[in-house]
Design an enzyme around this catalytic site. Structure first.
Site, PDB file in Angstrom:
ATOM      1  N   SER A  33      52.256  39.912  41.973  1.00  0.00           N
ATOM      2  CA  SER A  33      51.268  40.610  41.142  1.00  0.00           C
ATOM      3  C   SER A  33      50.039  41.078  41.912  1.00  0.00           C
ATOM      4  CB  SER A  33      50.825  39.717  39.978  1.00  0.00           C
ATOM      5  OG  SER A  33      50.046  38.633  40.442  1.00  0.00           O
ATOM      6  N   LYS A 106      44.333  36.523  40.399  1.00  0.00           N
ATOM      7  CA  LYS A 106      44.042  37.901  40.004  1.00  0.00           C
ATOM      8  C   LYS A 106      42.682  38.311  40.557  1.00  0.00           C
ATOM      9  CE  LYS A 106      47.689  37.841  37.227  1.00  0.00           C
ATOM     10  NZ  LYS A 106      48.949  38.501  37.618  1.00  0.00           N
TER      11      LYS A 106
END
Length: 217
Positions: A33, A106
């Site tokens: 990701s 993230k």
């Protein structure tokens, strides 16, 4: 001589334990990701002083616990007693990260009070009415393929992966009680450096220049 050696090794282990407990911790990257910034199985060093003593800033790459419903059921791999003992010992000193798959990594896009939107006429994200050019994204990576319009509540952050087309980030969890936001209490710390493999070694920039024109909320 032997006593001195034992004392030196013991002191080093105690210092390592204190550093791991209060300052730094190691994690590995379990998914894609954050490509191309972070590769799968990269090992990163995380500063645990964030956010308790050092505030989270836009652009920071943070490691956080699942705030509820982001990850599926955690599958525990059975290990023999020797492997389990070695892993426990290494993790106690920050040399292993057996719980990495229970955390997420993230980039912070919005902090408390920020109005974050997708997207402007050029397809760029907007924060507090100002468009940003996310230079950390690949040239062929769109800022977002779905629209959203949120205001980050106090004590929370809005996060997105650098691999926008393959990142189950804040955008995809607006239907949860947290509305896609991550409470600062779930944040373990800010990623500082890629420590392994050596070919990937680098400091992790928060790209302050991307957000320099964004006004305070």
């Amino acid at each position: 001589m032997i006593f001195d050696l034992v004392a030196i090794v013991g002191t080093a282990l105690v210092l390592s334990l204190l550093i791991k407990t209060f300052l730094l911790r190691s994690f590995f990257i379990p998914s894609g990701s954050m490509l191309e910034t972070l590769q799968i199985d990269d090992r990163i060093i995380v500063n645990e002083l964030t956010p308790d003593l050092m505030p989270i800033q836009r652009g920071d790459i943070v490691v956080f616990k699942d705030p509820g419903g982001w990850l599926g059921p955690v599958v525990t791999e059975e290990k023999n007693p020797i492997e389990a003992s070695v892993e426990w010992f290494l993790s106690a000193f920050g040399l292993a990260a057996p719980d990495s798959s229970q955390h997420l990594v993230k980039r912070v896009i919005g902090v408390a009070g920020d109005h974050v939107q997708c997207c402007d006429a050029n397809g760029n994200l907007m924060i507090n009415g100002v468009s940003i050019d996310e230079t950390y994204l690949g040239s062929d990576v769109p800022p977002s393929s779905i629209d959203f319009d949120v205001v980050v509540p106090e004590g929370s952050i809005w996060v997105m992966g650098d691999n926008r087309e393959n990142s189950q980030d804040s955008r995809f969890h607006e239907d949860l009680p947290s509305k896609g936001f991550v409470g600062e209490g779930f944040v373990v710390g800010r990623a500082l450096v890629v420590s392994w493999p050596s070919a990937h070694w680098k400091f992790l920039d928060n790209h302050a220049d991307v957000f320099k024109d964004v006004p305070k909320p």
